[in-house]
Design an enzyme around this catalytic site. Structure first.
Site, PDB file in Angstrom:
ATOM      1  N   SER A   1      -9.748   1.281   2.842  1.00  0.00           N
ATOM      2  CA  SER A   1      -8.914   2.134   2.033  1.00  0.00           C
ATOM      3  C   SER A   1      -7.868   1.370   1.206  1.00  0.00           C
ATOM      4  O   SER A   1      -7.370   1.895   0.215  1.00  0.00           O
ATOM      5  CB  SER A   1      -8.213   3.149   2.923  1.00  0.00           C
ATOM      6  OG  SER A   1      -7.332   2.502   3.814  1.00  0.00           O
TER       7      SER A   1
ATOM      8  N   SER B   1      -9.774  -1.380   6.849  1.00  0.00           N
ATOM      9  CA  SER B   1      -9.178  -1.159   5.524  1.00  0.00           C
ATOM     10  C   SER B   1      -8.435  -2.340   4.926  1.00  0.00           C
ATOM     11  O   SER B   1      -8.065  -2.284   3.756  1.00  0.00           O
ATOM     12  CB  SER B   1      -8.239   0.039   5.564  1.00  0.00           C
ATOM     13  OG  SER B   1      -8.988   1.207   5.468  1.00  0.00           O
TER      14      SER B   1
ATOM     15  N   LYS C   1       0.848  -1.195   0.000  1.00  0.00           N
ATOM     16  CA  LYS C   1       0.000   0.000   0.000  1.00  0.00           C
ATOM     17  C   LYS C   1       0.879   1.239   0.000  1.00  0.00           C
ATOM     18  O   LYS C   1       1.926   1.266   0.670  1.00  0.00           O
ATOM     19  CB  LYS C   1      -0.896  -0.054   1.247  1.00  0.00           C
ATOM     20  CG  LYS C   1      -1.956   1.035   1.342  1.00  0.00           C
ATOM     21  CD  LYS C   1      -2.826   0.770   2.568  1.00  0.00           C
ATOM     22  CE  LYS C   1      -3.938   1.780   2.737  1.00  0.00           C
ATOM     23  NZ  LYS C   1      -4.801   1.459   3.911  1.00  0.00           N
TER      24      LYS C   1
HETATM   25  N1  GLN Z   1     -13.189   3.117   6.327  1.00  0.00           N
HETATM   26  C1  GLN Z   1     -12.594   3.512   7.562  1.00  0.00           C
HETATM   27  C2  GLN Z   1     -12.275   4.983   7.522  1.00  0.00           C
HETATM   28  O1  GLN Z   1     -12.608   5.594   6.578  1.00  0.00           O
HETATM   29  C3  GLN Z   1     -11.399   2.693   7.866  1.00  0.00           C
HETATM   30  C4  GLN Z   1     -10.209   3.130   7.142  1.00  0.00           C
HETATM   31  C5  GLN Z   1      -8.981   2.321   7.515  1.00  0.00           C
HETATM   32  O2  GLN Z   1      -9.088   1.249   8.097  1.00  0.00           O
HETATM   33  N2  GLN Z   1      -7.834   2.876   7.198  1.00  0.00           N
HETATM   34  O3  GLN Z   1     -11.698   5.521   8.412  1.00  0.00           O
END
Ligand code: GLN
Length: 488
Positions: free
Chosen positions: A153, A177, A78
């Site tokens: 994400s 994410s 990532k």
């Molecule tokens: N969807 C969650 C957020 O927007 C989790 C994101 C993540 O785990 N980085 O914060």
């Protein structure tokens, strides 16, 4: 083709000299270059870097040195994990030209294990989002249907494994994410226990919630990847000293007698019928394999979304204060910027996207004098209640099962203008981060539209082994993980 066979098969073939790391690397680069225009899953493919690493693996083999556990295995990480000398952007304009001078510990461990890094994957900006649409470089697409989100994400990391460009990738999970994109792309995604994997070199979003973890197309590869990544690191004081068990030998031990907790009340509302059917079918398979299903209650789980979006934004507002245009990253044109204050303002205005700005404002607000007690402090108190819910559940069961997401992958654009709807999609994933527990998402079926569905198992602290063993048991009784999307 060897790329489809997974990490263990590639490692074994490279170690035995049946194929060179360079040949495998070329296959991965070819597939990545061919599929990425449609998927937008890589921010950056670095063929030179990959071929150099592969050549080093081949040299070591020729010299008769031991092959590492991931010798010759192509991987992607990532774009919020630092790689020395390789652009690392967090999918943000503010870091568009940032080249880190050091490797994240997770990246260094992949390298030491003989893995070959193909490139950096697309994600929501600073990992804030559930659809990849918050990337400054455009959304990644779901390999099963490009009109749909791959999740977020870490959407790019899930998509490149689903499309079989690489057998293993890394993501970060702050509120789902890793698990949510794994579910949406039909692959395995593991969020380890908080502290299991070093966060050194991970661009921080919410430091008490962030964890690095692997994606893989099967449980065995995920276990192999975790065994490479896990363990103490002097560079991260929150990284645990807990010994890392050998995760591979127990994978086939089955789950006779395993107690699986099902929070029926919590998972009864707002779950799509296809997801519900796949979840119920998975519970039946676990029972057939010898597990006992036990009803559990997580009375405070319904507060997990507000608690998460208070704690995560508070920590984000603090973590992102460092992007001010002075030490690194984008800086507003000094001739136009005027005073120092104006330079800060313009830099942050130009560099951050809308969702990141929204979270910095929310987080600054909930930490501000007068509101701290009502919001941030209250959220931390409810977080403690949630931790007690899980302690009570784990006094009676070994794992807790839930759907990973309430719906199958939604359409790109479907929730993009409605942050609250987007946040609600995280309902089943955020709790594991708030309480620091390990959780895995496993493929468990398809929707009527032929889009993947995932099941989530949450375990006791540092008990990834049980999650992996249960996952491996499901794999031996179903074939969901073996399905590949049309593009692959
Ligand atoms: N969807 C969650 C957020 O927007 C989790 C994101 C993540 O785990 N980085 O914060």
């Amino acid at each position: 083709m060897l790329l489809d066979a997974g990490a263990v098969a590639i490692r074994n073939a490279v170690a035995a000299g049946e194929v060179t790391a360079t040949a495998v690397c070329e296959m991965a680069l070819e597939r990545a270059a061919r599929l990425n225009p449609g998927l937008n899953a890589f921010n950056h493919i670095d063929a030179d870097h990959a071929l150099r690493q592969a050549a080093a693996v081949d040299d070591r083999r020729r010299r008769g040195e031991p092959a590492g556990p991931l010798a010759g295995v192509p991987v992607a990480v990532k774009d919020n994990l630092c790689v020395r000398g390789m652009r690392t952007t967090a999918s943000s304009r503010i870091l568009e030209r940032f080249v880190p001078p050091y490797d994240a510990t997770a990246v260094a461990r992949l390298d030491a294990a003989g893995a070959v890094l193909i490139g950096k994957t697309n994600c929501d900006e600073f990992a804030m989002g559930s659809s990849n649409e918050n990337s400054a470089f455009g959304a990644a697409r779901n390999p099963w249907n490009p009109a749909h989100t791959p999740g977020g994400s870490s959407g790019g990391s899930a998509a490149v494994v689903a499309a079989r460009c690489v057998p293993v990738s890394l993501g970060s999970d702050t509120g789902g994410s890793i698990r949510q994109p794994a579910a949406f792309c039909g692959v395995v995604g593991l969020k380890p226990t908080y502290g299991r994997v070093s966060r050194y070199g991970l661009l921080a979003f919410a430091s008490s919630l962030d964890q690095v973890g692997p994606f893989a197309s099967n449980v065995t590869d995920a276990a192999l990847a975790l065994s490479v990544l896990a363990g103490p690191d002097p560079m991260d004081a929150t990284c645990a000293h807990e010994p890392v068990p050998d995760l591979l030998p127990t994978l086939g031990d089955g789950i006779v007698g395993l107690r699986v907790g099902v929070p029926r009340a919590f998972v009864s509302e707002g779950v799509d019928p296809d997801v519900r059917a796949a979840f119920d079918a998975t519970l039946d398979i676990l029972r057939d394999a010898g597990a006992t299903l036990v009803d559990v209650e997580l009375p405070h789980a319904r507060y997990a979304i507000p608690v998460y979006y208070l704690v995560a934004t508070a920590e984000a507002s603090s973590n992102l204060a460092r992007y001010d245009g002075v030490r690194f990253g984008h800086r507003a044109d000094p001739s136009a910027a005027g005073t120092l204050r104006e330079m800060y303002f313009r830099t942050r205005d130009e560099g951050f996207g809308a969702e990141v700005k929204r979270r910095i404002m929310l987080g600054t607000y909930v930490l501000s004098a007068g509101y701290y007690d009502a919001f941030y402090l209250k959220a931390q108190q409810v977080r403690t209640l949630l931790r007690r819910d899980y302690e009570e559940a784990f006094a009676r069961v070994d794992v807790v099962a839930m759907p990973t997401t309430p719906t199958p992958p939604f359409l790109l654009g479907e929730k993009a203008d409605d942050p609250l709807q987007m946040y609600l999609a995280d309902i089943f994933t955020v709790s594991a981060n708030l309480v620091g527990l390990p959780a895995i998402s496993l493929p468990c079926g398809f929707s009527r539209e032929q889009l993947p569905i995932g099941v989530q198992l949450t375990g006791r602290r540092f008990d990834e082994a049980t999650l992996l063993r249960a996952g491996r048991t499901l794999e031996t009784r179903t074939s969901w993980h073996a399905a590949t999307p049309p593009v692959a």
